[in-house]
Write a protein that holds these residues in place. Structure first.
Motif, PDB file in Angstrom:
ATOM      1  N   ARG A   1      34.569  67.169 -98.898  1.00 32.18           N
ATOM      2  CA  ARG A   1      33.982  66.674 -97.853  1.00 32.18           C
ATOM      3  C   ARG A   1      34.792  67.580 -96.607  1.00 32.18           C
ATOM      4  NH1 ARG A   1      34.303  60.254 -97.417  1.00 32.18           N
ATOM      5  NH2 ARG A   1      36.232  60.660 -98.447  1.00 32.18           N
ATOM      6  N   SER A   2      35.880  67.735 -96.813  1.00 36.50           N
ATOM      7  CA  SER A   2      36.549  68.688 -95.696  1.00 36.50           C
ATOM      8  C   SER A   2      36.155  69.992 -95.629  1.00 36.50           C
ATOM      9  CB  SER A   2      38.199  68.477 -95.992  1.00 36.50           C
ATOM     10  OG  SER A   2      38.447  69.170 -97.320  1.00 36.50           O
ATOM     11  N   ILE A   3      35.724  70.635 -96.753  1.00 36.26           N
ATOM     12  CA  ILE A   3      35.359  71.780 -96.558  1.00 36.26           C
ATOM     13  C   ILE A   3      33.888  71.853 -95.897  1.00 36.26           C
ATOM     14  CG2 ILE A   3      34.125  73.987 -97.941  1.00 36.26           C
ATOM     15  CD1 ILE A   3      37.223  73.625 -98.271  1.00 36.26           C
ATOM     16  N   ALA A   4      32.926  70.727 -95.884  1.00 33.45           N
ATOM     17  CA  ALA A   4      31.684  70.560 -95.150  1.00 33.45           C
ATOM     18  C   ALA A   4      31.918  70.597 -93.798  1.00 33.45           C
ATOM     19  CB  ALA A   4      30.986  69.521 -95.851  1.00 33.45           C
ATOM     20  N   VAL A   5      33.019  69.814 -93.514  1.00 31.77           N
ATOM     21  CA  VAL A   5      33.266  69.763 -91.749  1.00 31.77           C
ATOM     22  C   VAL A   5      33.971  71.106 -91.368  1.00 31.77           C
ATOM     23  CG1 VAL A   5      34.910  68.293 -90.600  1.00 31.77           C
ATOM     24  CG2 VAL A   5      33.783  67.189 -92.397  1.00 31.77           C
ATOM     25  N   LEU A   6      34.673  71.633 -92.229  1.00 30.75           N
ATOM     26  CA  LEU A   6      35.218  72.780 -91.799  1.00 30.75           C
ATOM     27  C   LEU A   6      33.994  73.691 -91.422  1.00 30.75           C
ATOM     28  CD1 LEU A   6      37.581  74.950 -91.218  1.00 30.75           C
ATOM     29  CD2 LEU A   6      37.369  75.477 -93.667  1.00 30.75           C
ATOM     30  N   LEU A   7      33.203  73.911 -92.470  1.00 29.46           N
ATOM     31  CA  LEU A   7      31.916  74.925 -92.221  1.00 29.46           C
ATOM     32  C   LEU A   7      30.955  74.395 -91.094  1.00 29.46           C
ATOM     33  CD1 LEU A   7      31.032  75.359 -96.125  1.00 29.46           C
ATOM     34  CD2 LEU A   7      32.069  76.892 -94.549  1.00 29.46           C
ATOM     35  N   VAL A   8      31.016  73.057 -90.957  1.00 29.01           N
ATOM     36  CA  VAL A   8      30.186  72.776 -89.572  1.00 29.01           C
ATOM     37  C   VAL A   8      30.828  73.154 -88.315  1.00 29.01           C
ATOM     38  CG1 VAL A   8      29.435  70.742 -88.375  1.00 29.01           C
ATOM     39  CG2 VAL A   8      28.943  70.920 -91.003  1.00 29.01           C
ATOM     40  N   GLY A   9      32.151  73.216 -88.581  1.00 26.24           N
ATOM     41  CA  GLY A   9      33.174  73.513 -87.443  1.00 26.24           C
ATOM     42  C   GLY A   9      32.734  75.100 -86.954  1.00 26.24           C
ATOM     43  N   VAL A  10      33.029  75.762 -88.038  1.00 28.88           N
ATOM     44  CA  VAL A  10      32.687  77.159 -87.739  1.00 28.88           C
ATOM     45  C   VAL A  10      31.238  77.626 -87.334  1.00 28.88           C
ATOM     46  CG1 VAL A  10      32.688  79.548 -89.215  1.00 28.88           C
ATOM     47  CG2 VAL A  10      34.696  77.810 -89.296  1.00 28.88           C
ATOM     48  N   PHE A  11      30.480  76.998 -88.048  1.00 28.32           N
ATOM     49  CA  PHE A  11      28.962  77.171 -87.459  1.00 28.32           C
ATOM     50  C   PHE A  11      28.646  76.665 -86.223  1.00 28.32           C
ATOM     51  CE2 PHE A  11      24.680  75.632 -86.959  1.00 28.32           C
ATOM     52  CZ  PHE A  11      23.860  76.624 -87.361  1.00 28.32           C
ATOM     53  N   CYS A  12      29.479  75.617 -85.634  1.00 30.56           N
ATOM     54  CA  CYS A  12      29.049  75.388 -84.339  1.00 30.56           C
ATOM     55  C   CYS A  12      29.740  76.178 -83.317  1.00 30.56           C
ATOM     56  CB  CYS A  12      29.759  73.837 -84.158  1.00 30.56           C
ATOM     57  SG  CYS A  12      28.895  72.495 -84.637  1.00 30.56           S
ATOM     58  N   ILE A  13      31.126  76.828 -83.768  1.00 29.16           N
ATOM     59  CA  ILE A  13      31.561  77.809 -82.565  1.00 29.16           C
ATOM     60  C   ILE A  13      30.773  79.022 -82.811  1.00 29.16           C
ATOM     61  CG2 ILE A  13      33.669  79.208 -82.631  1.00 29.16           C
ATOM     62  CD1 ILE A  13      35.328  76.929 -83.694  1.00 29.16           C
ATOM     63  N   LEU A  14      30.115  79.545 -83.921  1.00 28.97           N
ATOM     64  CA  LEU A  14      29.386  80.672 -83.979  1.00 28.97           C
ATOM     65  C   LEU A  14      27.971  80.432 -83.183  1.00 28.97           C
ATOM     66  CD1 LEU A  14      30.011  81.873 -87.538  1.00 28.97           C
ATOM     67  CD2 LEU A  14      31.037  82.670 -85.618  1.00 28.97           C
ATOM     68  N   MET A  15      27.616  79.324 -82.949  1.00 27.99           N
ATOM     69  CA  MET A  15      26.317  78.985 -82.351  1.00 27.99           C
ATOM     70  C   MET A  15      26.430  79.216 -80.611  1.00 27.99           C
ATOM     71  SD  MET A  15      23.849  78.855 -84.472  1.00 27.99           S
ATOM     72  CE  MET A  15      22.659  78.209 -83.615  1.00 27.99           C
ATOM     73  N   VAL A  16      27.971  79.339 -80.322  1.00 28.94           N
ATOM     74  CA  VAL A  16      27.694  79.107 -78.926  1.00 28.94           C
ATOM     75  C   VAL A  16      27.190  80.142 -77.923  1.00 28.94           C
ATOM     76  CG1 VAL A  16      29.648  79.267 -77.056  1.00 28.94           C
ATOM     77  CG2 VAL A  16      30.152  77.736 -78.917  1.00 28.94           C
ATOM     78  N   PRO A  17      27.169  81.573 -78.748  1.00 27.93           N
ATOM     79  CA  PRO A  17      26.583  82.685 -77.896  1.00 27.93           C
ATOM     80  C   PRO A  17      25.038  82.338 -78.026  1.00 27.93           C
ATOM     81  CG  PRO A  17      28.253  83.386 -79.370  1.00 27.93           C
ATOM     82  CD  PRO A  17      28.263  82.190 -79.687  1.00 27.93           C
ATOM     83  N   VAL A  18      24.621  81.844 -79.210  1.00 30.16           N
ATOM     84  CA  VAL A  18      23.185  81.383 -79.262  1.00 30.16           C
ATOM     85  C   VAL A  18      22.629  80.511 -78.265  1.00 30.16           C
ATOM     86  CG1 VAL A  18      21.321  80.818 -80.987  1.00 30.16           C
ATOM     87  CG2 VAL A  18      23.187  82.167 -81.945  1.00 30.16           C
TER      88      VAL A  18
END
Length: 123
Positions: free
Chosen positions: A1-18
């Motif tokens: 579960r913690s890996i999924a949360v980490l991936l969601v956090g990284v995805f959210c940060i990468l979506m900021v420019p979009v």
């Protein structure tokens, strides 16, 4: 579960420019949106610290003793609220002040005048 949360956090940060390109919102609002999404996801997964890693709690001045039971008030939380308690407030206020000063100078036109001055000097 913690890996999924980490991936969601990284995805959210990468979506900021979009988010900035699609909506035209400033990046800090995209980061606030990312923080909100991350908070919701972290709360949905209800990540907990394993019992073996939790420090032994001793009563603090903010705790209330009722009979033989100690009621803890404050830092017994998990997830994002616990992380927010660990934030160094003086550093956060310093960087907020710096960013506000830059925005104020930009709105007043000082940064544009300074850039023009530097351009004229350097050729």
């Amino acid at each position: 579960r913690s890996i999924a949360v980490l991936l969601v956090g990284v995805f959210c940060i990468l979506m900021v420019p979009v988010v900035k390109m699609v909506t035209g919102l400033p990046p800090y609002l995209g980061m606030l949106l990312a923080l909100g999404v991350f908070w919701i996801v972290a709360d949905c997964f209800e990540l907990e610290t394993p019992a073996s890693m939790q420090p032994l709690a001793e009563p603090s001045p903010s705790d209330m003793v009722v009979g033989n039971h100690v009621e803890h008030h404050g830092h017994g939380q998990i997830g994002v609220p616990e992380a927010l308690h660990k934030v160094d407030l003086s550093s956060l206020l310093f960087f907020t002040g710096v960013l506000l000063a830059v925005v104020a100078l930009d709105c007043a036109g000082v940064l544009k005048n300074y850039a023009t001055f530097l351009k004229d000097i350097t050729g």
